[in-house]
Design a protein around this motif. Structure first.
Motif, PDB file in Angstrom:
ATOM      1  N   LYS A  87       0.847  -1.205   0.000  1.00 41.65           N
ATOM      2  CA  LYS A  87       0.000   0.000   0.000  1.00 41.65           C
ATOM      3  C   LYS A  87       0.875   1.246   0.000  1.00 41.65           C
ATOM      4  O   LYS A  87       1.716   1.430   0.855  1.00 41.65           O
ATOM      5  N   GLN A  88       0.664   2.028  -1.039  1.00 38.82           N
ATOM      6  CA  GLN A  88       1.341   3.325  -1.108  1.00 38.82           C
ATOM      7  C   GLN A  88       0.290   4.377  -1.452  1.00 38.82           C
ATOM      8  O   GLN A  88      -0.768   4.076  -2.012  1.00 38.82           O
ATOM      9  N   GLU A  89       0.598   5.594  -1.118  1.00 34.80           N
ATOM     10  CA  GLU A  89      -0.341   6.686  -1.404  1.00 34.80           C
ATOM     11  C   GLU A  89      -0.527   6.856  -2.925  1.00 34.80           C
ATOM     12  O   GLU A  89       0.407   6.590  -3.698  1.00 34.80           O
ATOM     13  N   ASN A  90      -1.679   7.270  -3.317  1.00 35.29           N
ATOM     14  CA  ASN A  90      -2.001   7.606  -4.714  1.00 35.29           C
ATOM     15  C   ASN A  90      -2.188   6.398  -5.624  1.00 35.29           C
ATOM     16  O   ASN A  90      -2.445   6.560  -6.817  1.00 35.29           O
ATOM     17  N   LEU A  91      -2.050   5.159  -5.104  1.00 39.42           N
ATOM     18  CA  LEU A  91      -2.243   3.984  -5.958  1.00 39.42           C
ATOM     19  C   LEU A  91      -3.726   3.750  -6.201  1.00 39.42           C
ATOM     20  O   LEU A  91      -4.552   3.942  -5.310  1.00 39.42           O
ATOM     21  N   VAL A  92      -4.051   3.320  -7.398  1.00 37.48           N
ATOM     22  CA  VAL A  92      -5.432   2.996  -7.736  1.00 37.48           C
ATOM     23  C   VAL A  92      -5.485   1.547  -8.206  1.00 37.48           C
ATOM     24  O   VAL A  92      -4.548   1.068  -8.849  1.00 37.48           O
ATOM     25  N   VAL A  93      -6.543   0.818  -7.857  1.00 35.28           N
ATOM     26  CA  VAL A  93      -6.655  -0.572  -8.266  1.00 35.28           C
ATOM     27  C   VAL A  93      -7.805  -0.735  -9.242  1.00 35.28           C
ATOM     28  O   VAL A  93      -8.921  -0.303  -8.982  1.00 35.28           O
ATOM     29  N   GLU A  94      -7.500  -1.360 -10.363  1.00 31.58           N
ATOM     30  CA  GLU A  94      -8.548  -1.666 -11.333  1.00 31.58           C
ATOM     31  C   GLU A  94      -8.564  -3.167 -11.527  1.00 31.58           C
ATOM     32  O   GLU A  94      -7.708  -3.718 -12.221  1.00 31.58           O
ATOM     33  N   GLY A  95      -9.513  -3.836 -10.922  1.00 34.92           N
ATOM     34  CA  GLY A  95      -9.566  -5.304 -10.989  1.00 34.92           C
ATOM     35  C   GLY A  95      -8.346  -5.898 -10.338  1.00 34.92           C
ATOM     36  O   GLY A  95      -8.138  -5.709  -9.150  1.00 34.92           O
ATOM     37  N   GLN A  96      -7.509  -6.628 -11.156  1.00 39.38           N
ATOM     38  CA  GLN A  96      -6.286  -7.224 -10.621  1.00 39.38           C
ATOM     39  C   GLN A  96      -5.068  -6.401 -11.034  1.00 39.38           C
ATOM     40  O   GLN A  96      -3.963  -6.911 -11.069  1.00 39.38           O
ATOM     41  N   THR A  97      -5.319  -5.159 -11.391  1.00 40.14           N
ATOM     42  CA  THR A  97      -4.221  -4.330 -11.859  1.00 40.14           C
ATOM     43  C   THR A  97      -4.025  -3.130 -10.935  1.00 40.14           C
ATOM     44  O   THR A  97      -4.980  -2.450 -10.572  1.00 40.14           O
ATOM     45  N   VAL A  98      -2.768  -2.932 -10.554  1.00 36.49           N
ATOM     46  CA  VAL A  98      -2.439  -1.767  -9.746  1.00 36.49           C
ATOM     47  C   VAL A  98      -2.021  -0.655 -10.701  1.00 36.49           C
ATOM     48  O   VAL A  98      -1.203  -0.876 -11.596  1.00 36.49           O
ATOM     49  N   VAL A  99      -2.595   0.497 -10.496  1.00 32.51           N
ATOM     50  CA  VAL A  99      -2.341   1.595 -11.427  1.00 32.51           C
ATOM     51  C   VAL A  99      -1.769   2.803 -10.691  1.00 32.51           C
ATOM     52  O   VAL A  99      -2.260   3.189  -9.643  1.00 32.51           O
ATOM     53  N   VAL A 100      -0.700   3.334 -11.296  1.00 32.44           N
ATOM     54  CA  VAL A 100      -0.227   4.648 -10.833  1.00 32.44           C
ATOM     55  C   VAL A 100      -0.838   5.665 -11.791  1.00 32.44           C
ATOM     56  O   VAL A 100      -0.458   5.725 -12.964  1.00 32.44           O
ATOM     57  N   PRO A 101      -1.838   6.442 -11.338  1.00 30.07           N
ATOM     58  CA  PRO A 101      -2.599   7.295 -12.254  1.00 30.07           C
ATOM     59  C   PRO A 101      -1.742   8.387 -12.890  1.00 30.07           C
ATOM     60  O   PRO A 101      -0.700   8.774 -12.361  1.00 30.07           O
ATOM     61  N   GLU A 102      -2.230   8.839 -13.999  1.00 32.11           N
ATOM     62  CA  GLU A 102      -1.529   9.883 -14.751  1.00 32.11           C
ATOM     63  C   GLU A 102      -1.444  11.140 -13.895  1.00 32.11           C
ATOM     64  O   GLU A 102      -2.381  11.505 -13.199  1.00 32.11           O
ATOM     65  N   GLY A 103      -0.296  11.781 -13.939  1.00 35.46           N
ATOM     66  CA  GLY A 103      -0.119  13.043 -13.227  1.00 35.46           C
ATOM     67  C   GLY A 103       0.184  12.863 -11.748  1.00 35.46           C
ATOM     68  O   GLY A 103       0.423  13.822 -11.031  1.00 35.46           O
ATOM     69  N   GLN A 104       0.181  11.591 -11.259  1.00 35.66           N
ATOM     70  CA  GLN A 104       0.457  11.337  -9.830  1.00 35.66           C
ATOM     71  C   GLN A 104       1.848  10.746  -9.671  1.00 35.66           C
ATOM     72  O   GLN A 104       2.368  10.105 -10.572  1.00 35.66           O
ATOM     73  N   THR A 105       2.432  10.947  -8.505  1.00 34.25           N
ATOM     74  CA  THR A 105       3.734  10.366  -8.212  1.00 34.25           C
ATOM     75  C   THR A 105       3.624   9.471  -6.977  1.00 34.25           C
ATOM     76  O   THR A 105       3.071   9.897  -5.957  1.00 34.25           O
ATOM     77  N   VAL A 106       4.079   8.215  -7.119  1.00 39.57           N
ATOM     78  CA  VAL A 106       4.094   7.298  -5.972  1.00 39.57           C
ATOM     79  C   VAL A 106       5.538   7.126  -5.533  1.00 39.57           C
ATOM     80  O   VAL A 106       6.402   6.827  -6.348  1.00 39.57           O
ATOM     81  N   ILE A 107       5.768   7.376  -4.247  1.00 42.90           N
ATOM     82  CA  ILE A 107       7.139   7.261  -3.734  1.00 42.90           C
ATOM     83  C   ILE A 107       7.237   6.037  -2.821  1.00 42.90           C
ATOM     84  O   ILE A 107       6.448   5.865  -1.893  1.00 42.90           O
ATOM     85  N   GLY A 108       8.188   5.144  -3.116  1.00 47.88           N
ATOM     86  CA  GLY A 108       8.399   3.938  -2.282  1.00 47.88           C
ATOM     87  C   GLY A 108       8.426   2.693  -3.133  1.00 47.88           C
ATOM     88  O   GLY A 108       7.972   2.690  -4.281  1.00 47.88           O
ATOM     89  N   ASP A 109       8.974   1.581  -2.543  1.00 41.24           N
ATOM     90  CA  ASP A 109       9.045   0.314  -3.266  1.00 41.24           C
ATOM     91  C   ASP A 109       7.670  -0.325  -3.336  1.00 41.24           C
ATOM     92  O   ASP A 109       6.825  -0.101  -2.484  1.00 41.24           O
ATOM     93  N   LEU A 110       7.502  -1.168  -4.343  1.00 39.96           N
ATOM     94  CA  LEU A 110       6.189  -1.755  -4.579  1.00 39.96           C
ATOM     95  C   LEU A 110       6.334  -3.244  -4.859  1.00 39.96           C
ATOM     96  O   LEU A 110       7.146  -3.650  -5.684  1.00 39.96           O
ATOM     97  N   THR A 111       5.568  -4.073  -4.130  1.00 41.03           N
ATOM     98  CA  THR A 111       5.550  -5.495  -4.432  1.00 41.03           C
ATOM     99  C   THR A 111       4.118  -5.892  -4.734  1.00 41.03           C
ATOM    100  O   THR A 111       3.205  -5.589  -3.965  1.00 41.03           O
ATOM    101  N   ILE A 112       3.923  -6.562  -5.845  1.00 43.38           N
ATOM    102  CA  ILE A 112       2.571  -6.960  -6.239  1.00 43.38           C
ATOM    103  C   ILE A 112       2.551  -8.460  -6.445  1.00 43.38           C
ATOM    104  O   ILE A 112       3.441  -9.030  -7.096  1.00 43.38           O
TER     105      ILE A 112
END
Lengths: 187, 212
Positions: free
Chosen positions: B120-145
């Motif tokens: 879980k990181q700020e600004n992440l969006v989930v679409e079904g089984q897909t994790v999305v970093v939305p356009e114009g947003q910045t996610v800071i930190g490591d990500l494991t899916i």
């Protein structure tokens, strides 16, 4: 040796039974010997020696490590032996009434009740006879004599084991010695 | 009472036999014993008595004495037993712990395997089984899916690990490393590496407490 024993005792204090087995290994023969000479019976001696070790184990926290462990252990054992002797001899309270110099005669009187016939004494082996005569001594003289002449401990240590002043220990040894001299004079 | 000899001689005899006589009294005693046959007899009987008592051969405890005594003791605390076991068998403990942690990690990873999860990181969006970093947003930190995909339309500042999923080509930017783990074998290896490091740090940190 004392340092070695103390190291094991520290482990026993933490509840380590293996360390205690080493202590038992170390003192078993001396402790058994004291009990055997006090009680004159192997079965009872084994029983009491085991009981002494068990009490030492259970009460190990009351042992002052600045003192000698064997002294503490022998004290537990001699107390148990004396208790056992007194239980076997219900009329022993007579002891309380005979203080001082009259004591020896009174004790001999009690002992005489259980005396074996002369011819049977003559048939005994020397060692058997000596053990028999030791076991006829009143318990307090017996403890002092066993510790002095069989364990060959110094008087100061005997005084600590029996929790008695040095003078009293000497008196008991002298009286025990004198009683044995009379009992063994025909040997 | 016991004889006609002077009390002083009896006392000196006792002191002598206790090994506590002064040299001058010792001489006095010896002189006296020469002159009095009764005293001499008592003295000889006493030394004979002592010799007899000392000659009683030394008895030994029965051969099974130690074992019997130990069997009669109250049971020791379990904590000490475990402690001693660890002291005596460090390798066995290490191996057992390794297997235990391994299997625990495997079990949990097998059950986790079926589920979609992600860090879980700020600004992440989930679409079904897909994790999305939305356009114009910045996610800071490591990500494991796990069991899901990643699409980056915006910006991601960190490393990415994707298990049983994929990084879908997209217009965003990732400022970090991407690792995709698809095969079971690779996932196992990944787990083992992690567990082993855990186990090592566990032993490294626990050494002192074992040794006290």
């Amino acid at each position: 040796m004392d340092a070695l024993v103390n190291k094991r005792i520290k482990r026993v204090m933490k509840g380590d039974q293996d360390a205690f087995a080493e202590i038992v290994e170390l003192y078993q023969h001396q402790l058994f010997q004291i009990c055997y000479r006090m009680l004159g019976n192997r079965h009872e001696a084994e029983d009491i020696a085991q009981e002494a070790f068990t009490r030492a184990y259970v009460n190990i926290h009351t042992f002052d490590q600045n003192r000698k462990f064997s002294t503490w252990l022998y004290r537990i054992a001699t107390n148990l032996c004396i208790d056992r002797i007194r239980k076997k001899k219900p009329d022993y309270h007579l002891d309380a009434e005979v203080k001082g110099t009259e004591g020896l005669n009174m004790y001999s009187k009690i002992a005489n009740d259980e005396e074996l016939p002369e011819e049977e004494l003559m048939r005994m082996e020397v060692q058997e006879r000596v053990q028999y005569e030791i076991s006829r001594l009143p318990d307090k003289y017996r403890a002092a004599i066993v510790l002095k002449y069989i364990e060959e401990l110094p008087l100061a240590e005997i005084s600590e084991i029996l929790d008695l002043p040095l003078g009293t220990v000497k008196t008991r040894i002298h009286r025990g010695r004198e009683a044995l001299r009379k009992q063994l004079s025909n040997l | 009472m016991m004889n006609a000899c002077p009390e002083k001689v009896i006392r000196m005899m006792d002191d002598y036999l206790d090994g506590e006589i002064s040299p001058s009294e010792e001489k006095e005693l010896k002189d006296y014993l020469q002159s009095c046959s009764d005293c001499r007899k008592i003295y000889q009987e006493l030394t004979k008595t002592i010799a007899f008592v000392q000659s009683v051969s030394h008895v030994q405890a029965p051969p099974d004495f130690v074992q019997k005594t130990m069997a009669g003791l109250p049971k020791e605390s379990q904590r000490v037993g475990v402690k001693r076991f660890m002291r005596h068998h460090p390798l066995m403990i290490a191996a057992a712990l390794f297997v235990l942690l391994m299997s625990a990690a495997m079990m949990s990873s097998f059950s986790d395997d079926q589920q979609f999860s992600f860090t879980k990181q700020e600004n992440l969006v989930v679409e079904g089984q897909t994790v999305v970093v939305p356009e114009g947003q910045t996610v800071i930190g490591d990500l494991t899916i796990r069991n899901g995909d990643l699409r980056v339309d915006g910006e991601l500042e960190g490393d990415v690990t994707i298990v049983n999923g994929q990084y879908m080509a997209s217009s965003g930017v990732i400022n970090g490393e991407i690792e995709e783990i698809d095969q079971v074998f690779e996932w196992l290896w990944y787990t083992i590496k992690g567990t082993f490091q855990d186990a090592m740090s566990f032993f490294g940190g626990d050494d002192q407490s074992i040794e006290e």
